[in-house]
Write an enzyme that holds these catalytic residues in place. Structure first.
Site, PDB file in Angstrom:
ATOM      1  N   SER A 215      -9.589   2.062   3.053  1.00 49.29           N
ATOM      2  CA  SER A 215      -8.698   2.788   2.186  1.00 49.29           C
ATOM      3  C   SER A 215      -7.696   1.909   1.449  1.00 49.29           C
ATOM      4  CB  SER A 215      -7.925   3.829   2.997  1.00 49.29           C
ATOM      5  OG  SER A 215      -7.115   3.193   3.976  1.00 49.29           O
TER       6      SER A 215
ATOM      7  N   LYS B 108       0.862  -1.181   0.000  1.00 49.68           N
ATOM      8  CA  LYS B 108       0.000   0.000   0.000  1.00 49.68           C
ATOM      9  C   LYS B 108       0.897   1.228   0.000  1.00 49.68           C
ATOM     10  CE  LYS B 108      -3.782   2.059   2.749  1.00 49.68           C
ATOM     11  NZ  LYS B 108      -4.639   1.900   3.949  1.00 49.68           N
TER      12      LYS B 108
ATOM     13  N   SER C 259      -9.787  -0.378   7.314  1.00 49.31           N
ATOM     14  CA  SER C 259      -9.256  -0.317   5.952  1.00 49.31           C
ATOM     15  C   SER C 259      -8.549  -1.558   5.435  1.00 49.31           C
ATOM     16  CB  SER C 259      -8.322   0.877   5.809  1.00 49.31           C
ATOM     17  OG  SER C 259      -9.088   2.036   5.674  1.00 49.31           O
TER      18      SER C 259
HETATM   19  N1  GLN Z   1     -13.145   4.395   6.620  1.00 44.92           N
HETATM   20  C1  GLN Z   1     -12.439   4.852   7.773  1.00 44.92           C
HETATM   21  C2  GLN Z   1     -12.011   6.276   7.569  1.00 44.92           C
HETATM   22  O1  GLN Z   1     -12.342   6.828   6.586  1.00 44.92           O
HETATM   23  C3  GLN Z   1     -11.276   3.959   8.067  1.00 44.92           C
HETATM   24  C4  GLN Z   1     -10.073   4.250   7.257  1.00 44.92           C
HETATM   25  C5  GLN Z   1      -8.900   3.408   7.642  1.00 44.92           C
HETATM   26  O2  GLN Z   1      -9.035   2.388   8.316  1.00 44.92           O
HETATM   27  N2  GLN Z   1      -7.735   3.853   7.215  1.00 44.92           N
HETATM   28  O3  GLN Z   1     -11.358   6.848   8.382  1.00 44.92           O
END
Ligand code: GLN
Length: 503
Positions: A169, A86, A193
């Site tokens: 994400s 990532k 995420s």
């Molecule tokens: N969807 C969550 C956010 O927007 C989690 C994102 C994540 O785990 N990086 O913060």
């Protein structure tokens, strides 16, 4: 499972990490051949938008070194195995953007600890994967970086239905693994995420206990929540990768725990007869769509067949995890992102009058809409006069959410439920509605706030033939147990080996 014969090169991408490892160890496949095969596939499938950068020569340098170590007798299970990171992990040999314009052109002088550990174990990096900007998002529609083969930012597509989001994400990671562009990938999970995109793309992913894996070199979003983990097709592969990723890093990450690395593959085949699986009633309320519920229910029935016992439990503050998370995460983000001021990293405005103007223009140009929204929310909740009402209150409820889990673990060994209320939605469907995105995080946020390990494994299919994941949550340091429960399920079902059409 390990195939004794060399597959025709056209099918190499169907191999799991464990199978590739078997072929590499048996010297029936070279690391260079493996890397080249996946690099070719990545070039062929750029339309998915999963990769942000590749550098063939940098990959092949690593692959040749792995081949030399294999020739010298290396028995590391990941020796020569290709994977991708990532783009939130800093890498010396590839650019790192965190999906932000702010980091366009940035190259780190060092590797993140997780990247270095996987490299030390012999894994070969194929390139960097798309993600929501600074890991903020649930759909991967928030990346400000053009994927490979595009000149403009472009949402990552779900390989099961390219009109849908892959989740976020870590959407690039999930899409790339599901499309067989890489056998495995790293992801990060702050509020879901790893688990949510794994669920949406029909793959397996695990977020370990907070502090198990070093955060050094992970571009910081919300430091008390961010955690790295592997994404692959099977629990067995996740176990192999996670074993290499974890371990204390006291000199570089003060929140990394003094718990030695473990071999998570050792427990995989243990019996799960008598395992008590807690079913939180709050995870099965009105918000859960019928198709996801049906798939989760039949996965739970499968667990009963395997000898597990389902125990009704309650996590009474589940709903509060949304407001709590969306106070704490932005608060930490607003502080972490203050370092991007145009002086040290990446983007700087071309024209400005003085220092304050340079900061302002750099940050206005460099950050996307969602990132700015969070910086504003975070600054607000931390400001004098609101700190007690929002931030402190959120911290108190966070503690209660963690206590609720401890109460529940008095009655069960693991907790199971859906990962997300629905299957992957259509690209654009929620992109103008941040709150709709936030609400979809309801089932992943509680474990994140409590710092507990959680995973998603393919459990069936829902509306539109889209994959549905089952979430398993364990108590602190129960990664081995989680992976064991997932592995036993995967030996009895074939959802993890189904594959999207057209890839
Ligand atoms: N969807 C969550 C956010 O927007 C989690 C994102 C994540 O785990 N990086 O913060």
């Amino acid at each position: 499972m390990n195939s004794p014969t060399t597959p025709p090169s056209s099918e190499l991408h169907e191999r799991t990490v464990s199978e590739l490892s078997g072929l590499l160890q048996a010297r029936k496949l070279s690391a260079v051949e493996a890397a080249q095969h996946f690099l070719n596939r990545i070039q062929f499938h750029t339309a998915l938008g999963a990769f942000l950068s590749v550098d063939e020569e940098a990959t092949l340098v690593q692959a040749r070194a792995a081949d030399a170590r294999l020739a010298a007798g290396s028995v590391s299970a990941l020796e020569g195995v290709p994977l991708a990171h990532k783009d939130i992990f800093v890498t010396r040999d590839w650019p790192t953007t965190a999906g932000s314009k702010m980091l366009s052109g940035y190259r780190s002088p060092f590797d993140a600890t997780v990247v270095a550990k996987l490299k030390d174990a012999g894994a070969v990096c194929l390139g960097k994967l798309n993600c929501d900007e600074f890991a903020m998002g649930s759909s991967n529609e928030n990346s400000a970086q053009p994927p490979m083969g595009f000149s403009q930012p472009e949402p990552v597509k779900n390989p099961w239905d390219t009109s849908r989001i892959p989740g976020g994400s870590s959407g690039g990671s999930a899409a790339a693994v599901a499309a067989r562009l890489t056998p495995a990938a790293t992801g990060t999970d702050t509020g879901g995420s790893i688990r949510q995109p794994a669920s949406f793309c029909g793959i397996t992913g695990i977020k370990p206990t907070y502090g198990r894996a070093s955060r050094y070199g992970m571009v910081a979003f919300a430091s008390s929540l961010d955690q790295a983990g592997p994404m692959a097709r099977t629990a067995q592969d996740c176990a192999l990768l996670l074993s290499a990723m974890c371990g204390p890093d006291p000199d570089r990450d003060s929140t990394s725990l003094d718990v030695p690395a473990e071999d998570f593959t050792l427990q995989l085949n243990d019996s799960i007869a008598g395992l008590r699986i807690g079913i939180p009633k709050e995870f099965f309320g009105d918000g859960l769509s019928a198709d996801v519920r049906a798939a989760v229910d039949s996965a739970l029935a499968e667990y009963e067949k395997l000898g597990a016992r389902l125990v009704p439990i309650s996590l009474p503050r589940t709903e509060l995890s949304i407001p709590v998370y969306y106070v704490i995460a932005p608060a930490e983000a607003s502080s972490n992102l203050s370092r991007f001021d145009g002086v040290k990293f990446g983007h700087r405005a071309a024209q400005y009058t003085d220092l304050a103007d340079m900061y302002k223009k750099t940050r206005s140009e460099g950050f996307g809409e969602e990132v700015k929204r969070r910086i504003m929310i975070g600054t607000y909740v931390l400001s004098h006069g609101y700190y007690d009402a929002y931030y402190l209150q959120a911290q108190r409820i966070r503690r209660m959410i963690a206590d609720d889990f401890q109460q529940a673990f008095g009655q069960c060994d693991l907790i199971a439920g859906p990962v997300a209320p629905t299957v992957a939605w259509k690209i654009g469907e929620k992109s103008d509605d941040p709150v709709a995105n936030y609400l979809a995080d309801i089932f992943t946020l509680p474990a994140s706030l409590a710092g507990l390990p959680g995973m998603s494994l393919p459990a069936g299919f829902g509306a539109g033939g889209m994959p549905v994941g089952l979430q398993l949550i364990g108590n602190y340091f129960a990664e081995g147990r989680l992976l064991n429960a997932a592995h036993r399920f995967q030996q009895a079902t074939d959802f993890h080996s189904r594959k999207p059409q057209g890839v």
